[in-house]
Motif scaffolding. Structure first.
Motif, PDB file in Angstrom:
ATOM      1  N   PHE A 113      -2.733  39.940 -23.617  1.00  0.00           N
ATOM      2  CA  PHE A 113      -2.285  41.728 -22.191  1.00  0.00           C
ATOM      3  C   PHE A 113      -3.488  42.435 -21.829  1.00  0.00           C
ATOM      4  O   PHE A 113      -4.624  42.241 -22.792  1.00  0.00           O
ATOM      5  CB  PHE A 113      -1.743  42.622 -23.375  1.00  0.00           C
ATOM      6  N   PRO A 114      -3.677  41.806 -20.956  1.00  0.00           N
ATOM      7  CA  PRO A 114      -4.609  41.984 -20.102  1.00  0.00           C
ATOM      8  C   PRO A 114      -5.843  43.712 -19.744  1.00  0.00           C
ATOM      9  O   PRO A 114      -6.262  43.304 -19.755  1.00  0.00           O
ATOM     10  CB  PRO A 114      -4.637  42.111 -18.390  1.00  0.00           C
ATOM     11  N   SER A 115      -4.667  44.879 -19.785  1.00  0.00           N
ATOM     12  CA  SER A 115      -4.960  45.843 -21.001  1.00  0.00           C
ATOM     13  C   SER A 115      -5.181  46.319 -21.878  1.00  0.00           C
ATOM     14  O   SER A 115      -4.529  46.378 -22.428  1.00  0.00           O
ATOM     15  CB  SER A 115      -4.874  46.523 -18.791  1.00  0.00           C
ATOM     16  N   GLN A 116      -6.343  46.517 -22.569  1.00  0.00           N
ATOM     17  CA  GLN A 116      -6.144  46.993 -23.792  1.00  0.00           C
ATOM     18  C   GLN A 116      -7.295  48.563 -23.944  1.00  0.00           C
ATOM     19  O   GLN A 116      -8.444  48.730 -23.800  1.00  0.00           O
ATOM     20  CB  GLN A 116      -6.915  46.243 -24.410  1.00  0.00           C
ATOM     21  N   SER A 117      -6.037  49.194 -23.754  1.00  0.00           N
ATOM     22  CA  SER A 117      -6.868  50.428 -23.648  1.00  0.00           C
ATOM     23  C   SER A 117      -5.323  51.651 -24.339  1.00  0.00           C
ATOM     24  O   SER A 117      -4.868  51.601 -24.576  1.00  0.00           O
ATOM     25  CB  SER A 117      -6.738  51.217 -22.591  1.00  0.00           C
ATOM     26  N   ASP A 118      -6.322  52.252 -25.310  1.00  0.00           N
ATOM     27  CA  ASP A 118      -5.349  53.950 -25.506  1.00  0.00           C
ATOM     28  C   ASP A 118      -3.945  54.142 -24.055  1.00  0.00           C
ATOM     29  O   ASP A 118      -2.442  54.445 -24.379  1.00  0.00           O
ATOM     30  CB  ASP A 118      -5.671  54.951 -25.873  1.00  0.00           C
ATOM     31  N   GLU A 119      -4.581  54.428 -23.296  1.00  0.00           N
ATOM     32  CA  GLU A 119      -3.472  54.480 -22.077  1.00  0.00           C
ATOM     33  C   GLU A 119      -2.763  53.722 -21.519  1.00  0.00           C
ATOM     34  O   GLU A 119      -1.483  54.042 -21.361  1.00  0.00           O
ATOM     35  CB  GLU A 119      -4.930  54.994 -21.042  1.00  0.00           C
ATOM     36  N   TRP A 120      -2.844  52.715 -21.488  1.00  0.00           N
ATOM     37  CA  TRP A 120      -2.386  51.814 -21.512  1.00  0.00           C
ATOM     38  C   TRP A 120      -1.205  51.249 -22.621  1.00  0.00           C
ATOM     39  O   TRP A 120      -0.030  50.989 -22.163  1.00  0.00           O
ATOM     40  CB  TRP A 120      -3.224  50.020 -21.135  1.00  0.00           C
TER      41      TRP A 120
ATOM     42  N   ASN B 217       1.741  61.417 -27.724  1.00  0.00           N
ATOM     43  CA  ASN B 217       2.066  60.417 -27.549  1.00  0.00           C
ATOM     44  C   ASN B 217       1.288  59.541 -28.456  1.00  0.00           C
ATOM     45  O   ASN B 217       1.451  58.476 -28.590  1.00  0.00           O
ATOM     46  CB  ASN B 217       1.306  60.362 -26.233  1.00  0.00           C
ATOM     47  N   GLY B 218       1.707  59.992 -29.691  1.00  0.00           N
ATOM     48  CA  GLY B 218       0.789  59.092 -30.816  1.00  0.00           C
ATOM     49  C   GLY B 218       1.387  59.443 -32.219  1.00  0.00           C
ATOM     50  O   GLY B 218       2.747  58.869 -31.304  1.00  0.00           O
TER      51      GLY B 218
END
Length: 407
Positions: free
Chosen positions: A43-50, A104-105
Motif C-alpha cells: 500500500f503506497p502511503s503508510q502513515s497514521d493519517e492514511w 480515531n484510534g
C-alpha cells in the motif's frame, strides 16, 4: 509478485473497530506495526493519517482486506459516510453521527471487557461514551502505567509498548446512567432527538474547555442528559465559567450557546442572570480566532445590523476576509467593548436621559464614554420606549441613578 494471504487471519467480531482488527492481524503474524503490515502488501502511503482515513472509506478498507486474504465480512467494520465529503456524518446503527464525535484510534477501553473478549469495541470510539454499560466503570484512556497514548499502528492489542497489560488496569466505579441514555438514543434511531441533544453537548464542550478525557466526557454527558430531561443545570455551568470570568467575559465564554436560537440561547441568558459579581483582571486574556458579525452580535446581545452600524462608526475594528467582503472581528475587540460597557458602573459622571432621536451609534458612543449605562439585556432593533425592547430600551441613561451591567 502478489503477496500471499496472511498465514494467520483474525476472525472479526461483529462490533469490533477496524483499528482493532488490523492490530490483531499485525500481532498474530509477527509484524512490528500495522504500518509494516501495510507496507508488506504494497500500500503506497503508510502513515497514521492514511490508516485512519481508511477506517471511513470502505472502498480503501476493502482493498486492504482482500489483499491480506481476510474474510469479506471484515469490510463492514469500516464506517460508511452518509454523504460525499470527508465531513459527512458517519453511519452508526442506521443514523448519522458527525465526524467530531469519533475517537480515531484504539486507546479508550474497558479493562474488564478486554478480559472477557480481547478486542476493541466500536462503541468505545464514540466521543460522548465515558463509561462501560456492562461493568459500570469509567472507560480508561491511554496507558495507566506510562501515561502514553496507545498508537493506532501498534502491534500488540492488549499491551502497551512499556509492557503494561491493559487488562490489569484499575478503573473507577461510576454511574453508567448517562452512557446508557446516550446508547438508547442511538438504538432508537431518532435522528432529530439525537441532533437536538448534540447541539447542547457540542456547545457545552466548547464552553467547558475540559478536553476529551473520559472523566470530562462523563461530566459533560451527564450534564447534557440532565438538561434534556428538564434540569436547568445552571449551577454546573456557573462552576465552570465563573473562575474564568475576570479574564474572559462570561458572554464570550457562553457564545457557543448565545449564537444558537431558542432553548440554547435562553439557557445562556439564565446562566448570565445568575452569574456572581466579579472584578476584571488586568490585562485580559488574549483570544485566538475570529468572529463573524453574527457571532459578535450574539456576544454583545445586539443584532447583526447594529454591529454593522457600530463597525461603520469606527467603534469596533474589523479584519477583511479573503474575498474582501465579509468583515471578521477579533474576539479581543468584543472583550474590550464588553469590559468598557461593564466598567461604566464605576464612572461617576452625571447621566443624561437619551431621547428617541439618538441613533444606535450615538448610544454606543455614550456608553463607551461613560454617559450611558446598560442593564445587560439582549438587544433587538432599537426602540426607546420600553426597557427590554431594543438597544435604546436596554441602554437607558437615567440621571443620577446607576444601573449595573449584570450580564
Amino acid at each position: 509478485m502478489t503477496p500471499l494471504a496472511l498465514p494467520i487471519r483474525p476472525i472479526p467480531y461483529l462490533d469490533e473497530s477496524p483499528a482493532s482488527l488490523l492490530i490483531r492481524a499485525a500481532e498474530n503474524n509477527g509484524f512490528v506495526s500495522v504500518l509494516q503490515l501495510l507496507s508488506a502488501y504494497r500500500f503506497p502511503s503508510q502513515s497514521d493519517e492514511w490508516l485512519i482515513a481508511s477506517f471511513v472509506d470502505q472502498t480503501r478498507f476493502s482493498k486492504i482486506i482482500h489483499a491480506m486474504g481476510l474474510h469479506k465480512n471484515c469490510i463492514s467494520l469500516a464506517y460508511r459516510r452518509m454523504g460525499p465529503t470527508s465531513k459527512s456524518p458517519r453511519e452508526m446503527n442506521g443514523i448519522g453521527l458527525a465526524e467530531r464525535l469519533f475517537r480515531n484510534g484504539a486507546n479508550v477501553y474497558c479493562p474488564e471487557c478486554l478480559k472477557e473478549h480481547p478486542y476493541w469495541r466500536k462503541a468505545w470510539s464514540i466521543l460522548p461514551s465515558a463509561a462501560c454499560n456492562k461493568h459500570s466503570i469509567r472507560l480508561l484512556q491511554d496507558c495507566p502505567s506510562c501515561k502514553q497514548p496507545l498508537s493506532v499502528t501498534r502491534n500488540r492489542l492488549l499491551y502497551c509498548p512499556c509492557g503494561h497489560d491493559l487488562r490489569q488496569a484499575k478503573a473507577e466505579m461510576v454511574n453508567p446512567n448517562a452512557t446508557q441514555w446516550w446508547s438508547s438514543l442511538i438504538a432508537a434511531r431518532d435522528q432529530e432527538a439525537l441532533d437536538q441533544m448534540l447541539l447542547f453537548w457540542s456547545a457545552l464542550r466548547e464552553v467547558d474547555g475540559l478536553g476529551d478525557g473520559t472523566a470530562a466526557e462523563g461530566w459533560r454527558l451527564n450534564t447534557t442528559m440532565n438538561w434534556c430531561r428538564g434540569d436547568q443545570c445552571i449551577d454546573e455551568v456557573l462552576e465552570v465559567i465563573e473562575p474564568r470570568s475576570p479574564y474572559i467575559h462570561p458572554r464570550l465564554q457562553l457564545l457557543p450557546f448565545l449564537r444558537e436560537k431558542g432553548d440554547l440561547c435562553d439557557f445562556a441568558k439564565q446562566v448570565l442572570k445568575r452569574h456572581s459579581p466579579f472584578v476584571f483582571a488586568t490585562p485580559p486574556r488574549q483570544h485566538e480566532g475570529q468572529l463573524s458579525q453574527e457571532e459578535a452580535a450574539a456576544a454583545l446581545g445586539i443584532t447583526s445590523w447594529q454591529v454593522r452600524k457600530i463597525i461603520k462608526a469606527g467603534q469596533i475594528k474589523f479584519i477583511t476576509a479573503h474575498l474582501g467582503r465579509a468583515k471578521l472581528i477579533s474576539p479581543n475587540e468584543i472583550e474590550r467593548v464588553l469590559r468598557q460597557l461593564s466598567e461604566t458602573q464605576q464612572n461617576e459622571r452625571s447621566h443624561q436621559r437619551l431621547s428617541g432621536r439618538h441613533s444606535l451609534t450615538g448610544i454606543i458612543k455614550n456608553i463607551l464614554a461613560g454617559y450611558a449605562r446598560t442593564d445587560g439585556y439582549d438587544l433587538n432593533p432599537p426602540k426607546l420606549t420600553k426597557l427590554q425592547q431594543g438597544l435604546a430600551g436596554t441602554l437607558l441613561s437615567i440621571k443620577d441613578q446607576k444601573l449595573g451591567w449584570r450580564a
